[in-house]
Design an enzyme around this catalytic site. Sequence first.
Site, short mmCIF file in Angstrom:
data_model
loop_
_atom_site.label_atom_id
_atom_site.label_comp_id
_atom_site.label_asym_id
_atom_site.label_seq_id
_atom_site.Cartn_x
_atom_site.Cartn_y
_atom_site.Cartn_z
NE ARG A 1 -2.06 -0.88 3.66
CZ ARG A 1 -2.62 -0.87 4.84
NH1 ARG A 1 -3.90 -1.13 4.95
NH2 ARG A 1 -1.92 -0.62 5.92
CG ASP A 2 4.25 3.74 1.67
OD1 ASP A 2 3.98 4.72 0.96
OD2 ASP A 2 5.11 3.78 2.57
CG LEU A 3 3.99 -0.08 -4.55
CD1 LEU A 3 3.32 -0.51 -5.84
CD2 LEU A 3 5.24 -0.90 -4.32
CE LYS A 4 8.35 5.40 1.02
NZ LYS A 4 7.49 4.38 1.58
#
Length: 90
Positions: A85-88
């Site tokens: 939920r936190d792709l960067k």
Amino acid sequence: EGVPSTAIREISLLKEMQHANIVRLQDVVHSEKRLYLVFEYLDLDLKKHMDSSPEFSKDPRLVKMFLYQILRGIAYCHSHRVLHRDLKPQ
């Protein structure tokens, strides 16, 4: 008190992730008050790599190659019922 159940769940998931496009969890070190996750060493994260390569934004083939690798890693996670939920790029 101990280690939160969410941390234990995440560690067990990370240990299962064995894919060329996913940074590997190498070790878990639990000291008196802290929990350390030791990951595979990478010289650069994706953001630094993109910033250091001016040709990156000018070459669509290079962009496609990176996107393909990212999507392969995500597909692997999904095939193991893991959602990120936190792709960067960092």
